[in-house]
Design a protein around this motif. Sequence first.
Motif, short mmCIF file in Angstrom:
data_model
loop_
_atom_site.label_atom_id
_atom_site.label_comp_id
_atom_site.label_asym_id
_atom_site.label_seq_id
_atom_site.Cartn_x
_atom_site.Cartn_y
_atom_site.Cartn_z
N GLN A 20 78.89 8.61 68.92
CA GLN A 20 79.73 8.39 70.10
C GLN A 20 81.01 9.21 70.03
N GLU A 21 81.67 9.21 68.87
CA GLU A 21 82.92 9.98 68.72
C GLU A 21 82.66 11.47 68.87
N ALA A 22 81.56 11.94 68.30
CA ALA A 22 81.22 13.36 68.39
C ALA A 22 80.95 13.76 69.84
N ALA A 23 80.27 12.91 70.58
CA ALA A 23 79.93 13.20 71.98
C ALA A 23 81.17 13.31 72.86
N GLU A 24 82.27 12.72 72.42
CA GLU A 24 83.51 12.75 73.20
C GLU A 24 84.39 13.96 72.90
N ILE A 25 84.00 14.78 71.93
CA ILE A 25 84.79 15.96 71.58
C ILE A 25 84.54 17.06 72.60
N ILE A 41 72.18 15.54 65.43
CA ILE A 41 72.27 16.94 65.82
C ILE A 41 73.18 17.02 67.03
N ALA A 42 74.19 17.87 66.93
CA ALA A 42 75.12 18.07 68.04
C ALA A 42 74.94 19.47 68.60
N MET A 43 74.96 19.57 69.91
CA MET A 43 74.95 20.87 70.58
C MET A 43 76.38 21.17 70.99
N VAL A 44 76.88 22.29 70.50
CA VAL A 44 78.24 22.70 70.81
C VAL A 44 78.17 23.94 71.69
N ARG A 45 78.86 23.91 72.82
CA ARG A 45 78.87 25.05 73.74
C ARG A 45 80.32 25.38 74.08
N VAL A 46 80.73 26.59 73.72
CA VAL A 46 82.10 27.05 73.97
C VAL A 46 82.05 28.48 74.50
N PRO A 47 83.08 28.90 75.24
CA PRO A 47 83.09 30.25 75.81
C PRO A 47 83.27 31.36 74.79
N GLU A 48 83.99 31.10 73.68
CA GLU A 48 84.30 32.15 72.71
C GLU A 48 84.06 31.68 71.28
N HIS A 49 83.66 32.63 70.42
CA HIS A 49 83.40 32.32 69.01
C HIS A 49 84.59 31.63 68.34
N GLN A 50 85.79 32.06 68.66
CA GLN A 50 86.99 31.53 68.01
C GLN A 50 87.13 30.02 68.22
N GLN A 51 86.56 29.50 69.27
CA GLN A 51 86.67 28.08 69.57
C GLN A 51 85.73 27.22 68.71
N LEU A 52 84.74 27.84 68.09
CA LEU A 52 83.80 27.08 67.28
C LEU A 52 84.50 26.37 66.12
N ALA A 53 85.40 27.05 65.46
CA ALA A 53 86.11 26.45 64.32
C ALA A 53 86.90 25.23 64.75
N GLY A 54 87.54 25.31 65.90
CA GLY A 54 88.31 24.18 66.39
C GLY A 54 87.44 22.97 66.67
N VAL A 55 86.27 23.20 67.22
CA VAL A 55 85.38 22.09 67.55
C VAL A 55 84.68 21.56 66.31
N ILE A 56 84.11 22.45 65.51
CA ILE A 56 83.29 22.02 64.38
C ILE A 56 84.12 21.68 63.14
N SER A 57 84.91 22.61 62.67
CA SER A 57 85.66 22.40 61.43
C SER A 57 86.85 21.46 61.62
N ASP A 58 87.57 21.62 62.71
CA ASP A 58 88.79 20.85 62.90
C ASP A 58 88.55 19.46 63.48
#
Length: 93
Positions: A20-25, A41-58
């Motif tokens: 639930q918490e992951a789905a709200e990110i 399994i989470a599907m992450v969709r962002v416009p730019e590669h640089q945003q991946l770290a913010g979503v996944i790592s941070d």
Amino acid sequence: MITAIVLIDVEASRIPEVAQEAAEIDGVSEVYSVTGDIDLIAMVRVPEHQQLAGVISDRLSKVEGVVRTQTYLAFQSYSQHDLEAAFALGLGD
């Protein structure tokens, strides 16, 4: 759009809460509970590669109960849903 597939190992007692918490990110489009060696399994969709770290790592990897993540970047989508959407936008012409 950059798509990442994130496999998430979770403490067993926290699977529903982590999902639930992951789905709200922001940037996480879907979260699935699955069978097998991985819990979510989470599907992450962002416009730019640089945003991946913010979503996944941070954010995603710091949700309480997350033990480990593995991230896979998608190169190309072959789903019928995506193909139909592209033709509806006129990209197939």
